[in-house]
Motif scaffolding. Structure first.
Motif, mmCIF file in Angstrom:
data_model
loop_
_atom_site.group_PDB
_atom_site.id
_atom_site.type_symbol
_atom_site.label_atom_id
_atom_site.label_comp_id
_atom_site.label_asym_id
_atom_site.label_seq_id
_atom_site.Cartn_x
_atom_site.Cartn_y
_atom_site.Cartn_z
ATOM 1 N N THR A 96 1.161 -1.141 0.342
ATOM 2 C CA THR A 96 -0.054 -0.028 0.032
ATOM 3 C C THR A 96 1.074 1.370 0.241
ATOM 4 O O THR A 96 0.322 2.329 -0.478
ATOM 5 N N ALA A 97 2.365 0.972 0.091
ATOM 6 C CA ALA A 97 2.831 2.560 0.359
ATOM 7 C C ALA A 97 3.827 2.441 -1.035
ATOM 8 O O ALA A 97 3.573 4.102 -1.045
ATOM 9 N N ILE A 98 3.499 1.503 -1.453
ATOM 10 C CA ILE A 98 3.753 2.016 -3.330
ATOM 11 C C ILE A 98 2.402 2.562 -4.145
ATOM 12 O O ILE A 98 2.463 3.302 -4.784
ATOM 13 N N LEU A 99 1.585 1.757 -3.378
ATOM 14 C CA LEU A 99 0.279 1.879 -4.650
ATOM 15 C C LEU A 99 0.068 3.607 -4.090
ATOM 16 O O LEU A 99 -0.958 4.226 -5.149
ATOM 17 N N SER A 100 -0.599 4.085 -3.064
ATOM 18 C CA SER A 100 -1.229 4.776 -2.417
ATOM 19 C C SER A 100 -0.395 6.046 -3.210
ATOM 20 O O SER A 100 -1.272 7.344 -3.697
ATOM 21 N N PRO A 101 1.235 6.520 -2.465
ATOM 22 C CA PRO A 101 1.247 7.652 -3.217
ATOM 23 C C PRO A 101 1.472 7.605 -5.245
ATOM 24 O O PRO A 101 1.394 8.712 -5.473
ATOM 25 N N VAL A 102 1.132 6.522 -5.478
ATOM 26 C CA VAL A 102 1.216 6.274 -7.390
ATOM 27 C C VAL A 102 -0.558 6.632 -7.275
ATOM 28 O O VAL A 102 -0.456 7.746 -8.355
ATOM 29 N N ALA A 103 -1.086 6.554 -7.003
ATOM 30 C CA ALA A 103 -2.582 6.457 -6.998
ATOM 31 C C ALA A 103 -2.870 8.372 -6.603
ATOM 32 O O ALA A 103 -3.011 8.699 -7.706
ATOM 33 N N THR A 104 -2.380 9.017 -5.691
ATOM 34 C CA THR A 104 -2.832 10.209 -5.305
ATOM 35 C C THR A 104 -1.703 11.497 -6.192
ATOM 36 O O THR A 104 -2.329 11.912 -6.933
ATOM 37 N N GLY A 105 -0.804 10.797 -6.654
ATOM 38 C CA GLY A 105 0.879 11.443 -7.380
ATOM 39 C C GLY A 105 -0.522 11.525 -9.112
ATOM 40 O O GLY A 105 -0.195 12.801 -9.467
ATOM 41 N N GLN A 106 -0.398 10.481 -9.342
ATOM 42 C CA GLN A 106 -1.717 10.639 -11.230
ATOM 43 C C GLN A 106 -2.404 12.189 -10.544
ATOM 44 O O GLN A 106 -2.397 12.454 -11.837
ATOM 45 N N ILE A 107 -3.343 11.620 -9.850
ATOM 46 C CA ILE A 107 -3.904 12.755 -9.898
ATOM 47 C C ILE A 107 -4.317 14.090 -9.408
ATOM 48 O O ILE A 107 -4.084 14.948 -10.157
ATOM 49 N N VAL A 108 -2.709 14.306 -8.351
ATOM 50 C CA VAL A 108 -2.473 15.457 -8.464
ATOM 51 C C VAL A 108 -1.043 16.058 -9.382
ATOM 52 O O VAL A 108 -1.885 17.271 -9.800
ATOM 53 N N ILE A 111 -4.561 16.398 -12.477
ATOM 54 C CA ILE A 111 -6.185 17.466 -12.812
ATOM 55 C C ILE A 111 -5.518 18.117 -11.823
ATOM 56 O O ILE A 111 -5.307 18.912 -11.966
ATOM 57 N N ALA A 112 -5.233 17.570 -10.085
ATOM 58 C CA ALA A 112 -5.285 19.062 -9.178
ATOM 59 C C ALA A 112 -5.316 18.710 -7.852
ATOM 60 O O ALA A 112 -5.484 17.571 -7.528
ATOM 61 N N LEU A 113 -4.502 19.252 -6.631
ATOM 62 C CA LEU A 113 -4.119 19.117 -5.688
ATOM 63 C C LEU A 113 -5.763 18.733 -4.706
ATOM 64 O O LEU A 113 -5.826 17.894 -3.927
ATOM 65 N N GLN A 114 -6.631 20.045 -5.167
ATOM 66 C CA GLN A 114 -7.885 20.240 -4.491
ATOM 67 C C GLN A 114 -8.122 18.587 -4.161
ATOM 68 O O GLN A 114 -9.326 17.787 -3.698
ATOM 69 N N TYR A 115 -8.321 18.275 -5.720
ATOM 70 C CA TYR A 115 -9.426 16.886 -6.048
ATOM 71 C C TYR A 115 -7.898 15.106 -5.078
ATOM 72 O O TYR A 115 -9.473 14.565 -5.231
ATOM 73 N N ALA A 116 -7.281 15.249 -5.838
ATOM 74 C CA ALA A 116 -6.690 14.334 -4.877
ATOM 75 C C ALA A 116 -7.021 14.862 -3.046
ATOM 76 O O ALA A 116 -7.295 13.652 -2.590
ATOM 77 N N ALA A 117 -7.259 16.063 -2.338
ATOM 78 C CA ALA A 117 -7.427 15.792 -1.193
ATOM 79 C C ALA A 117 -9.095 15.397 -0.972
ATOM 80 O O ALA A 117 -9.398 14.597 -0.681
ATOM 81 N N VAL A 118 -10.000 15.902 -1.775
ATOM 82 C CA VAL A 118 -10.993 14.517 -2.087
ATOM 83 C C VAL A 118 -11.367 14.037 -2.350
ATOM 84 O O VAL A 118 -11.578 13.188 -1.509
ATOM 85 N N PHE A 119 -10.366 13.118 -3.209
ATOM 86 C CA PHE A 119 -10.451 11.495 -3.266
ATOM 87 C C PHE A 119 -9.640 10.977 -2.084
ATOM 88 O O PHE A 119 -9.952 9.786 -1.980
ATOM 89 N N ILE A 120 -8.826 10.990 -1.171
ATOM 90 C CA ILE A 120 -8.963 10.780 -0.138
ATOM 91 C C ILE A 120 -10.044 11.169 1.140
ATOM 92 O O ILE A 120 -9.886 10.595 1.501
ATOM 93 N N ALA A 121 -10.013 12.181 1.106
ATOM 94 C CA ALA A 121 -11.523 12.347 2.310
ATOM 95 C C ALA A 121 -12.068 10.968 1.724
ATOM 96 O O ALA A 121 -13.076 10.172 2.759
ATOM 97 N N GLY A 122 -12.826 11.326 0.347
ATOM 98 C CA GLY A 122 -13.931 10.213 0.116
ATOM 99 C C GLY A 122 -13.713 8.585 0.426
ATOM 100 O O GLY A 122 -13.880 7.433 0.455
ATOM 101 N N TRP A 123 -12.247 8.619 -0.676
ATOM 102 C CA TRP A 123 -11.335 6.943 -0.134
ATOM 103 C C TRP A 123 -11.711 6.892 1.665
ATOM 104 O O TRP A 123 -12.253 5.804 1.952
ATOM 105 N N ASN A 124 -11.581 7.441 2.522
ATOM 106 C CA ASN A 124 -11.603 7.007 4.187
ATOM 107 C C ASN A 124 -12.681 6.749 4.330
ATOM 108 O O ASN A 124 -13.092 5.994 5.067
ATOM 109 N N LEU A 125 -13.433 7.844 4.002
ATOM 110 C CA LEU A 125 -15.044 7.588 4.316
ATOM 111 C C LEU A 125 -15.556 5.931 3.659
ATOM 112 O O LEU A 125 -16.576 5.658 4.604
ATOM 113 N N VAL A 126 -15.096 5.780 2.903
ATOM 114 C CA VAL A 126 -16.158 4.972 1.914
ATOM 115 C C VAL A 126 -15.469 3.325 2.665
ATOM 116 O O VAL A 126 -15.717 2.347 3.009
#
Length: 518
Positions: A96-108, A111-126
């Protein structure tokens, strides 16, 4: 209960932190002008740090309750199964330490940094619902966890019943005293003078004892954290495996790791983001390989020897990092600050004397600010940073082997009722060493001084090996089998036992016999 509560708190706090990041990024210009001196922006930054720290504390609580307590109950007394389970869980963490930075980095990046924050928040709530269901499922499938919960509740109920029974006994005694006092009332009147003085003395003693208890309670509330820390430290040090834990804590006092410090240094040496991402993935792969190799190594050579092997392999790999400090392309220069001070002093003196500052500054750019070793070497050489990253990547294998070894030692040695205390103390030691690492970086923040931090980190890793060797020697009585390296020369003499049949007594005679070699 602790595992489920810490899991929910962790996900909620991470989601809240991501939401605050979104607000800061989306309303950045508004927050800058909302209060004077960017006060609102500073407040939100501080709020992000506080919420992130609370989320990390919840993560530590979940890790202690699941990875340090539940796993022992699940595996029972099977040490091989315990080694396999801990290695698999660590492999999942590294994956997960490999996959999580890759997924977040691609979004940043795309797309944009703020949408990466939205993705992280939604992922944790789900994911909190999925994780909660999985933990509940494990709890229902393992009878040992249920029995442990019932045992804890039973101990609590027994304690409460003990206090209530004592209260009932005290009430019965008071009633009996009242009956006896009513029956012996005439005698009580005759002895009233004598008892009055005694009662006054008792009242004074009780008042003094109540005052002492109140003072003790106030002192306990004031220094509660220090008292608990002291008691936990005493509990921690009563185990022999504490020296192995001190060795593990020393591994956190290092800048030789894929954290923000190393990433910043690699960027300063001209390493691109994409290449550094590949290097980090390679380090994680070596770490995962160590987690898969750990059960096999432990089963073949034993638990204590596995720790010696892991730390030894890590030290061998870090020798390349030490060599990188003195290799071509290294910015290491301990006189960097003094050279800058000398250059500034020369420029000030030249301005006073009326000398042209442009000529002096251009000369100082080459002769003062640049380390002398760089004049003879290629300024674009990547030998130093290559050795550093190569040693760092390969050291991940030995690091995780040693980490899993020491973790299993604590799981096997610590009593069930003290696992939380010992795990908390160990985490505190690790975090203390990590804090000292950042303090060390604050004192030496320049790339020219990073080599000194590498040398200090290497010393602490060697110190960790010494602490672990101290524990291994106390358990096994030796570190290495030197007797196998130096065989006994007297093996040519064979001891023969003969029995005197006439006397019936056994006599042992050492008869040297010649051995024939073919």
């Amino acid at each position: 209960m602790a595992a489920r509560l810490s899991l929910v708190l962790q996900n909620i706090l991470v989601a809240l932190c991501a939401v605050i990041v979104f607000v800061v990024v989306w309303y950045h210009e508004t927050l800058r002008t909302l209060w004077p001196d960017e006060g609102a922006l500073t407040l939100f930054h501080a709020l992000i740090i506080v919420v992130a720290i609370l989320g990390d504390l919840a993560s530590i609580a979940r890790s202690i309750s699941v990875e340090r307590d539940w796993i022992v109950e699940i595996c029972g007394r099977d040490k091989d199964l315990l080694a396999t389970m801990t290695s698999r869980m660590r492999a999942i963490d590294l994956t997960t330490a490999i996959l999580s930075p890759v997924a977040t980095g691609q979004i940043v990046y795309f797309i944009a940094l703020q949408y990466a924050a939205v993705f992280i928040a939604g992922w944790n709530l789900v994911s909190v619902f999925i994780e909660y269901f999985l933990i509940w499922k494990v709890y229902m499938e393992v009878p040992a966890l249920k029995s442990k919960m019932f045992k804890t509740r039973k101990d609590k109920v027994d304690t409460e019943l003990l206090f209530t029974n004592e209260g009932i006994q005290l009430d019965e005694k008071s009633q009996q005293e009242q009956i006896s006092q009513a029956s012996n009332k005439p005698q009580e009147e005759t002895e009233k003078c004598i008892k009055s003085s005694i009662n006054e003395d008792n009242i004074i003693k009780e008042d003094n004892s109540l005052e002492k208890d109140a003072c003790n309670q106030c002192l306990f509330k004031m220094f509660k954290s220090f008292i608990l820390l002291f008691r936990g430290w005493k509990t921690y040090m009563k185990y022999d495996v504490a020296f192995a834990g001190l060795g593990l804590a020393c591994l956190y006092m290092t800048v030789i790791g894929f954290d923000s410090i190393t990433v910043g240094f690699a960027y300063a040496q001209g390493i691109s983001e994409s290449l550094l991402g590949v290097m980090m993935a390679a380090g994680s792969i070596f770490g995962i390989a160590g987690t898969f190799a750990y059960p096999r190594i432990q089963k073949r050579i034993g638990l204590e020897r596995t720790g010696l092997f892991g730390l030894g392999f890590e030290i061998f790999s870090l020798c390349f990092c030490v060599a990188s400090v003195f290799a071509p392309g290294s910015p290491f220069d301990l006189l960097y600050r003094t050279r800058e001070n000398d250059s500034s002093n020369i420029i000030v003196v030249s301005s006073v004397l009326g000398i042209d500052n442009t000529t002096i500054t251009s000369n100082l750019t080459v002769n003062v600010t640049m380390p002398p070793s760089h004049e003879a070497s290629d300024p674009t050489s990547y030998i130093s940073i290559g050795l550093f990253l190569g040693g760092l990547i390969t050291a991940r294998f030995g690091l995780w082997v040693a980490d899993l070894t020491i973790t299993q030692m604590f799981l096997q040695a610590v009593v069930e009722t003290e696992r939380g205390i010992i795990s908390g103390i160990q985490r505190s030691l690790n975090q203390l060493m990590d804090m000292l690492k950042f303090l060390m970086v604050i004192l030496a923040p320049y790339p020219q001084e990073f080599g000194l931090l590498v040398l200090i980190s290497f010393v602490f890793v060697c110190l960790g090996w010494i602490f672990y060797a101290r524990y291994s020697y106390s358990v096994r009585g030796h570190l290495f089998h030197f007797d196998k390296l130096c065989p006994d020369k007297q093996n040519n003499n064979i001891v023969v036992e003969t029995v005197d049949e006439n006397s019936g007594n056994e006599e042992i005679n050492n008869l040297p016999m010649q051995t024939h070699t073919t």
